[in-house]
Scaffold this motif. Structure first.
Motif, PDB file in Angstrom:
ATOM      1  N   PHE A 277      -8.571 -12.596  -0.350  1.00  0.00           N
ATOM      2  CA  PHE A 277      -9.584 -11.670   0.171  1.00  0.00           C
ATOM      3  C   PHE A 277     -10.860 -11.818  -0.627  1.00  0.00           C
ATOM      4  O   PHE A 277     -10.839 -12.177  -1.800  1.00  0.00           O
ATOM      5  CB  PHE A 277      -9.082 -10.223   0.143  1.00  0.00           C
ATOM      6  N   ASN A 278     -12.002 -11.547   0.028  1.00  0.00           N
ATOM      7  CA  ASN A 278     -13.293 -11.623  -0.657  1.00  0.00           C
ATOM      8  C   ASN A 278     -14.028 -10.292  -0.636  1.00  0.00           C
ATOM      9  O   ASN A 278     -15.141 -10.194  -1.133  1.00  0.00           O
ATOM     10  CB  ASN A 278     -14.160 -12.736  -0.061  1.00  0.00           C
ATOM     11  N   SER A 279     -13.394  -9.275  -0.049  1.00  0.00           N
ATOM     12  CA  SER A 279     -13.974  -7.938  -0.082  1.00  0.00           C
ATOM     13  C   SER A 279     -12.845  -6.922  -0.129  1.00  0.00           C
ATOM     14  O   SER A 279     -11.705  -7.217   0.227  1.00  0.00           O
ATOM     15  CB  SER A 279     -14.864  -7.698   1.144  1.00  0.00           C
ATOM     16  N   LEU A 280     -13.191  -5.718  -0.572  1.00  0.00           N
ATOM     17  CA  LEU A 280     -12.233  -4.627  -0.636  1.00  0.00           C
ATOM     18  C   LEU A 280     -12.993  -3.322  -0.471  1.00  0.00           C
ATOM     19  O   LEU A 280     -14.223  -3.318  -0.373  1.00  0.00           O
ATOM     20  CB  LEU A 280     -11.434  -4.666  -1.942  1.00  0.00           C
ATOM     21  N   PHE A 281     -12.259  -2.230  -0.414  1.00  0.00           N
ATOM     22  CA  PHE A 281     -12.860  -0.915  -0.244  1.00  0.00           C
ATOM     23  C   PHE A 281     -12.428  -0.029  -1.400  1.00  0.00           C
ATOM     24  O   PHE A 281     -11.268  -0.035  -1.792  1.00  0.00           O
ATOM     25  CB  PHE A 281     -12.423  -0.280   1.077  1.00  0.00           C
ATOM     26  N   ILE A 282     -13.386   0.743  -1.929  1.00  0.00           N
ATOM     27  CA  ILE A 282     -13.089   1.703  -2.984  1.00  0.00           C
ATOM     28  C   ILE A 282     -13.411   3.087  -2.445  1.00  0.00           C
ATOM     29  O   ILE A 282     -14.492   3.305  -1.902  1.00  0.00           O
ATOM     30  CB  ILE A 282     -13.901   1.393  -4.259  1.00  0.00           C
ATOM     31  N   GLU A 283     -12.451   4.006  -2.596  1.00  0.00           N
ATOM     32  CA  GLU A 283     -12.646   5.347  -2.066  1.00  0.00           C
ATOM     33  C   GLU A 283     -13.523   6.161  -3.020  1.00  0.00           C
ATOM     34  O   GLU A 283     -13.154   6.413  -4.159  1.00  0.00           O
ATOM     35  CB  GLU A 283     -11.308   6.047  -1.851  1.00  0.00           C
ATOM     36  N   ILE A 284     -14.684   6.539  -2.520  1.00  0.00           N
ATOM     37  CA  ILE A 284     -15.638   7.337  -3.286  1.00  0.00           C
ATOM     38  C   ILE A 284     -16.000   8.554  -2.448  1.00  0.00           C
ATOM     39  O   ILE A 284     -16.492   8.406  -1.333  1.00  0.00           O
ATOM     40  CB  ILE A 284     -16.905   6.520  -3.622  1.00  0.00           C
ATOM     41  N   ALA A 285     -15.739   9.733  -2.966  1.00  0.00           N
ATOM     42  CA  ALA A 285     -16.044  10.997  -2.284  1.00  0.00           C
ATOM     43  C   ALA A 285     -15.448  11.029  -0.878  1.00  0.00           C
ATOM     44  O   ALA A 285     -16.090  11.457   0.073  1.00  0.00           O
ATOM     45  CB  ALA A 285     -17.546  11.231  -2.244  1.00  0.00           C
TER      46      ALA A 285
ATOM     47  N   LYS B 176     -10.525   5.378  -9.186  1.00  0.00           N
ATOM     48  CA  LYS B 176     -10.727   5.376  -7.732  1.00  0.00           C
ATOM     49  C   LYS B 176      -9.662   4.499  -7.085  1.00  0.00           C
ATOM     50  O   LYS B 176      -9.244   3.479  -7.636  1.00  0.00           O
ATOM     51  CB  LYS B 176     -12.118   4.840  -7.360  1.00  0.00           C
ATOM     52  N   ASP B 177      -9.232   4.887  -5.875  1.00  0.00           N
ATOM     53  CA  ASP B 177      -8.256   4.111  -5.124  1.00  0.00           C
ATOM     54  C   ASP B 177      -8.921   2.905  -4.476  1.00  0.00           C
ATOM     55  O   ASP B 177     -10.071   2.979  -4.041  1.00  0.00           O
ATOM     56  CB  ASP B 177      -7.598   4.966  -4.048  1.00  0.00           C
ATOM     57  N   VAL B 178      -8.176   1.800  -4.379  1.00  0.00           N
ATOM     58  CA  VAL B 178      -8.685   0.546  -3.838  1.00  0.00           C
ATOM     59  C   VAL B 178      -7.864   0.174  -2.603  1.00  0.00           C
ATOM     60  O   VAL B 178      -6.635   0.275  -2.604  1.00  0.00           O
ATOM     61  CB  VAL B 178      -8.598  -0.576  -4.902  1.00  0.00           C
ATOM     62  N   TYR B 179      -8.576  -0.269  -1.550  1.00  0.00           N
ATOM     63  CA  TYR B 179      -7.954  -0.600  -0.275  1.00  0.00           C
ATOM     64  C   TYR B 179      -8.373  -1.992   0.179  1.00  0.00           C
ATOM     65  O   TYR B 179      -9.444  -2.466  -0.184  1.00  0.00           O
ATOM     66  CB  TYR B 179      -8.382   0.396   0.810  1.00  0.00           C
ATOM     67  N   LEU B 180      -7.548  -2.610   1.011  1.00  0.00           N
ATOM     68  CA  LEU B 180      -7.893  -3.852   1.697  1.00  0.00           C
ATOM     69  C   LEU B 180      -7.880  -3.590   3.197  1.00  0.00           C
ATOM     70  O   LEU B 180      -7.224  -2.663   3.669  1.00  0.00           O
ATOM     71  CB  LEU B 180      -6.883  -4.956   1.379  1.00  0.00           C
ATOM     72  N   ALA B 181      -8.586  -4.436   3.932  1.00  0.00           N
ATOM     73  CA  ALA B 181      -8.618  -4.318   5.393  1.00  0.00           C
ATOM     74  C   ALA B 181      -7.207  -4.473   5.955  1.00  0.00           C
ATOM     75  O   ALA B 181      -6.433  -5.313   5.501  1.00  0.00           O
ATOM     76  CB  ALA B 181      -9.543  -5.376   5.978  1.00  0.00           C
TER      77      ALA B 181
END
Length: 173
Positions: free
Chosen positions: A36-44, A82-87
């Motif tokens: 993967f080359n991108s991820l998501f971080i849960e902020i607010a 913070k929690d980290v997510y992938l698509a």
């Protein structure tokens, strides 16, 4: 992106060094096999996308993560805990032999007598049995997942065929 579309892989546990490197606590098995080359971080409560500059896995359950535009310890420290997510499209499909009852979350429950009950919103494991939750007629309905209630599972279409015990729905209505 909604949380439903993405899957959680872990949490940022701390910063590492002065150039914005982050230590990721990995809770997802075989993450190093996913490219993967991108991820998501849960902020607010929102999942914010970040591009990955590099990631290394020096030991089990640990990843060292460099994100583009996060190049100082100050920027990195705002992402700690913070929690980290992938698509969701990157999530590996389970083989049929790896499928468990805990995996029916998100499936549509279809009862022999009452028809489609709705999407299974939660699956909880108790010492005595596994319980599924659906929203039916604007009410939360719990039912057991066992040999007596499950009549079939269609993993391709995400459908769980059940026969609820007599009177169970009446208790909730």
């Amino acid at each position: 992106m909604s949380k439903q579309e993405n899957f959680r892989i872990g949490t940022i546990s701390k910063t590492r060094g002065l150039k914005g490197e982050l230590q990721l606590y990995v809770e997802f098995d075989n993450l190093d096999a996913i490219k993967f080359n991108s991820l998501f971080i849960e902020i607010a409560g929102k999942q914010v996308p970040y591009f990955v500059a590099s990631i290394k896995y020096p030991m089990p359950n640990v990843g060292y993560l460099n994100l583009e535009d996060v190049d100082t310890i100050e920027k990195a420290s705002t992402l700690v805990k913070k929690d980290v997510y992938l698509a969701g499209k990157l999530k590996p499909k389970k083989k049929k032999e790896e499928f468990t009852l805990m995996d029916v979350k998100g499936f549509i429950a279809i009862d022999d007598n009452h028809g489609e009950l709705g999407e299974i919103t939660d699956v909880m494991e108790y010492p005595q049995q596994i319980i599924a939750t659906v929203r039916y007629n604007n009410r939360e309905v719990l039912f057991p997942l066992n040999e007596a209630t499950i009549k079939g599972i269609n993993t391709e279409d995400g459908e769980l065929y059940i026969e609820l015990p007599d009177g169970l729905l009446d208790v909730y209505m």
